[in-house]
Design a protein around this motif. Structure first.
Motif, PDB file in Angstrom:
ATOM      1  N   LEU A 160      77.637 130.817  36.353  1.00 56.95           N
ATOM      2  CA  LEU A 160      78.706 129.883  37.177  1.00 56.95           C
ATOM      3  C   LEU A 160      78.992 129.643  35.968  1.00 56.95           C
ATOM      4  O   LEU A 160      78.524 129.340  35.097  1.00 56.95           O
ATOM      5  CB  LEU A 160      78.296 129.354  38.529  1.00 56.95           C
ATOM      6  N   TYR A 161      80.129 129.813  35.615  1.00 60.79           N
ATOM      7  CA  TYR A 161      80.702 128.876  34.287  1.00 60.79           C
ATOM      8  C   TYR A 161      82.423 129.075  34.490  1.00 60.79           C
ATOM      9  O   TYR A 161      83.097 129.252  35.756  1.00 60.79           O
ATOM     10  CB  TYR A 161      81.106 129.469  32.960  1.00 60.79           C
ATOM     11  N   VAL A 162      82.895 127.601  33.603  1.00 62.35           N
ATOM     12  CA  VAL A 162      83.761 127.031  34.424  1.00 62.35           C
ATOM     13  C   VAL A 162      85.700 127.773  32.973  1.00 62.35           C
ATOM     14  O   VAL A 162      85.083 128.027  32.125  1.00 62.35           O
ATOM     15  CB  VAL A 162      84.704 126.188  33.872  1.00 62.35           C
ATOM     16  N   SER A 163      86.309 128.652  33.358  1.00 57.43           N
ATOM     17  CA  SER A 163      87.324 129.275  32.737  1.00 57.43           C
ATOM     18  C   SER A 163      87.614 128.477  31.847  1.00 57.43           C
ATOM     19  O   SER A 163      89.218 129.180  31.853  1.00 57.43           O
ATOM     20  CB  SER A 163      87.059 131.111  33.416  1.00 57.43           C
ATOM     21  N   SER A 164      88.161 127.240  33.078  1.00 53.66           N
ATOM     22  CA  SER A 164      90.093 127.010  32.413  1.00 53.66           C
ATOM     23  C   SER A 164      89.346 125.197  32.947  1.00 53.66           C
ATOM     24  O   SER A 164      89.378 125.234  33.996  1.00 53.66           O
ATOM     25  CB  SER A 164      91.155 127.614  32.694  1.00 53.66           C
ATOM     26  N   ALA A 165      90.300 124.298  31.842  1.00 50.05           N
ATOM     27  CA  ALA A 165      90.301 122.985  32.437  1.00 50.05           C
ATOM     28  C   ALA A 165      91.608 122.565  32.257  1.00 50.05           C
ATOM     29  O   ALA A 165      92.156 122.861  31.277  1.00 50.05           O
ATOM     30  CB  ALA A 165      89.129 122.551  31.959  1.00 50.05           C
ATOM     31  N   GLU A 166      92.118 121.511  33.246  1.00 45.08           N
ATOM     32  CA  GLU A 166      93.177 121.086  33.112  1.00 45.08           C
ATOM     33  C   GLU A 166      92.791 119.547  33.192  1.00 45.08           C
ATOM     34  O   GLU A 166      92.740 119.524  34.206  1.00 45.08           O
ATOM     35  CB  GLU A 166      94.004 122.216  33.739  1.00 45.08           C
ATOM     36  N   TYR A 167      93.985 118.886  32.523  1.00 42.84           N
ATOM     37  CA  TYR A 167      93.420 117.402  32.744  1.00 42.84           C
ATOM     38  C   TYR A 167      94.290 117.348  33.992  1.00 42.84           C
ATOM     39  O   TYR A 167      95.750 117.494  33.690  1.00 42.84           O
ATOM     40  CB  TYR A 167      94.226 115.958  31.761  1.00 42.84           C
ATOM     41  N   VAL A 168      94.195 116.451  34.937  1.00 40.76           N
ATOM     42  CA  VAL A 168      95.654 115.594  35.498  1.00 40.76           C
ATOM     43  C   VAL A 168      95.494 114.470  36.082  1.00 40.76           C
ATOM     44  O   VAL A 168      96.945 114.142  36.059  1.00 40.76           O
ATOM     45  CB  VAL A 168      94.445 116.143  37.533  1.00 40.76           C
ATOM     46  N   SER A 169      94.981 113.108  35.977  1.00 40.96           N
ATOM     47  CA  SER A 169      94.765 111.957  35.856  1.00 40.96           C
ATOM     48  C   SER A 169      94.251 111.343  35.905  1.00 40.96           C
ATOM     49  O   SER A 169      92.802 111.912  36.693  1.00 40.96           O
ATOM     50  CB  SER A 169      95.632 111.668  37.451  1.00 40.96           C
ATOM     51  N   PHE A 223      78.011 119.135  30.897  1.00 43.11           N
ATOM     52  CA  PHE A 223      77.638 119.421  32.298  1.00 43.11           C
ATOM     53  C   PHE A 223      77.245 120.530  32.941  1.00 43.11           C
ATOM     54  O   PHE A 223      77.875 121.344  32.816  1.00 43.11           O
ATOM     55  CB  PHE A 223      78.225 118.623  33.491  1.00 43.11           C
ATOM     56  N   ALA A 224      76.580 121.225  33.895  1.00 43.62           N
ATOM     57  CA  ALA A 224      76.093 122.366  34.004  1.00 43.62           C
ATOM     58  C   ALA A 224      76.675 122.254  34.773  1.00 43.62           C
ATOM     59  O   ALA A 224      77.808 121.855  36.247  1.00 43.62           O
ATOM     60  CB  ALA A 224      75.229 122.363  34.614  1.00 43.62           C
ATOM     61  N   PRO A 225      78.065 123.873  34.778  1.00 41.89           N
ATOM     62  CA  PRO A 225      79.302 124.345  35.846  1.00 41.89           C
ATOM     63  C   PRO A 225      78.679 124.035  37.138  1.00 41.89           C
ATOM     64  O   PRO A 225      80.129 123.863  38.094  1.00 41.89           O
ATOM     65  CB  PRO A 225      79.053 125.688  35.586  1.00 41.89           C
ATOM     66  N   GLU A 226      77.066 124.389  37.633  1.00 44.52           N
ATOM     67  CA  GLU A 226      76.413 124.423  38.549  1.00 44.52           C
ATOM     68  C   GLU A 226      76.710 122.961  39.187  1.00 44.52           C
ATOM     69  O   GLU A 226      77.166 122.837  40.397  1.00 44.52           O
ATOM     70  CB  GLU A 226      75.126 125.141  39.691  1.00 44.52           C
ATOM     71  N   LYS A 227      76.427 121.405  38.235  1.00 42.09           N
ATOM     72  CA  LYS A 227      76.950 120.250  38.542  1.00 42.09           C
ATOM     73  C   LYS A 227      77.923 120.101  38.633  1.00 42.09           C
ATOM     74  O   LYS A 227      78.606 119.403  40.015  1.00 42.09           O
ATOM     75  CB  LYS A 227      76.416 119.750  37.568  1.00 42.09           C
ATOM     76  N   LEU A 228      79.358 121.116  38.138  1.00 40.04           N
ATOM     77  CA  LEU A 228      81.168 120.469  37.991  1.00 40.04           C
ATOM     78  C   LEU A 228      81.527 120.664  39.175  1.00 40.04           C
ATOM     79  O   LEU A 228      82.344 120.478  39.988  1.00 40.04           O
ATOM     80  CB  LEU A 228      81.443 120.999  37.276  1.00 40.04           C
ATOM     81  N   TYR A 229      80.300 122.382  40.108  1.00 42.48           N
ATOM     82  CA  TYR A 229      80.492 122.794  41.161  1.00 42.48           C
ATOM     83  C   TYR A 229      80.970 121.904  42.405  1.00 42.48           C
ATOM     84  O   TYR A 229      81.482 121.573  43.623  1.00 42.48           O
ATOM     85  CB  TYR A 229      80.768 124.448  40.966  1.00 42.48           C
ATOM     86  N   GLU A 230      79.690 121.503  42.264  1.00 41.08           N
ATOM     87  CA  GLU A 230      78.665 120.952  43.352  1.00 41.08           C
ATOM     88  C   GLU A 230      79.624 119.837  43.578  1.00 41.08           C
ATOM     89  O   GLU A 230      79.932 118.980  44.787  1.00 41.08           O
ATOM     90  CB  GLU A 230      78.224 120.080  43.405  1.00 41.08           C
ATOM     91  N   GLN A 231      80.757 119.168  42.527  1.00 39.56           N
ATOM     92  CA  GLN A 231      81.429 117.330  42.633  1.00 39.56           C
ATOM     93  C   GLN A 231      82.640 118.007  42.916  1.00 39.56           C
ATOM     94  O   GLN A 231      83.412 117.096  43.331  1.00 39.56           O
ATOM     95  CB  GLN A 231      80.804 116.932  41.399  1.00 39.56           C
ATOM     96  N   GLY A 232      83.163 119.174  42.856  1.00 38.89           N
ATOM     97  CA  GLY A 232      84.717 119.925  42.640  1.00 38.89           C
ATOM     98  C   GLY A 232      85.099 119.498  44.642  1.00 38.89           C
ATOM     99  O   GLY A 232      84.307 119.951  45.371  1.00 38.89           O
TER     100      GLY A 232
END
Length: 81
Positions: free
Chosen positions: A6-15, A69-78
């Motif tokens: 699992l990895y983050v392939s793109s990121a975009e600022y929202v607000s 942050f570990a991608p897994e942590k971000l995935y769980e938080q999303g």
């Protein structure tokens, strides 16, 4: 059969302190970093200009090679975008 990495392939600022992250699974999730910036060095993320200065490393979102942050942590938080 092994699970794909699992990895983050793109990121975009929202607000605020929220980023829209696309994961290697193809899923797009909104991640509010507010709960993650309460302790230690992560408090630096409370500075909105610093927060917006994120980059992608090969696996996750990174701030100046200091905070990641570990991608897994971000995935769980999303939450679903």
């Amino acid at each position: 059969m092994t699970n794909p990495i699992l990895y983050v392939s793109s990121a975009e600022y929202v607000s605020g302190y929220t980023l829209r992250l696309t994961f290697s699974t193809g899923e797009v999730l909104l991640v509010d970093f507010t709960p993650l910036m309460q302790k230690g060095i992560c408090r630096k993320l409370q500075d909105l200009d610093y927060f917006k200065s994120f980059r992608l490393d090969p696996f996750t979102v990174d701030w100046n090679n200091e905070i990641g942050f570990a991608p897994e942590k971000l995935y769980e938080q999303g939450k679903t975008a």
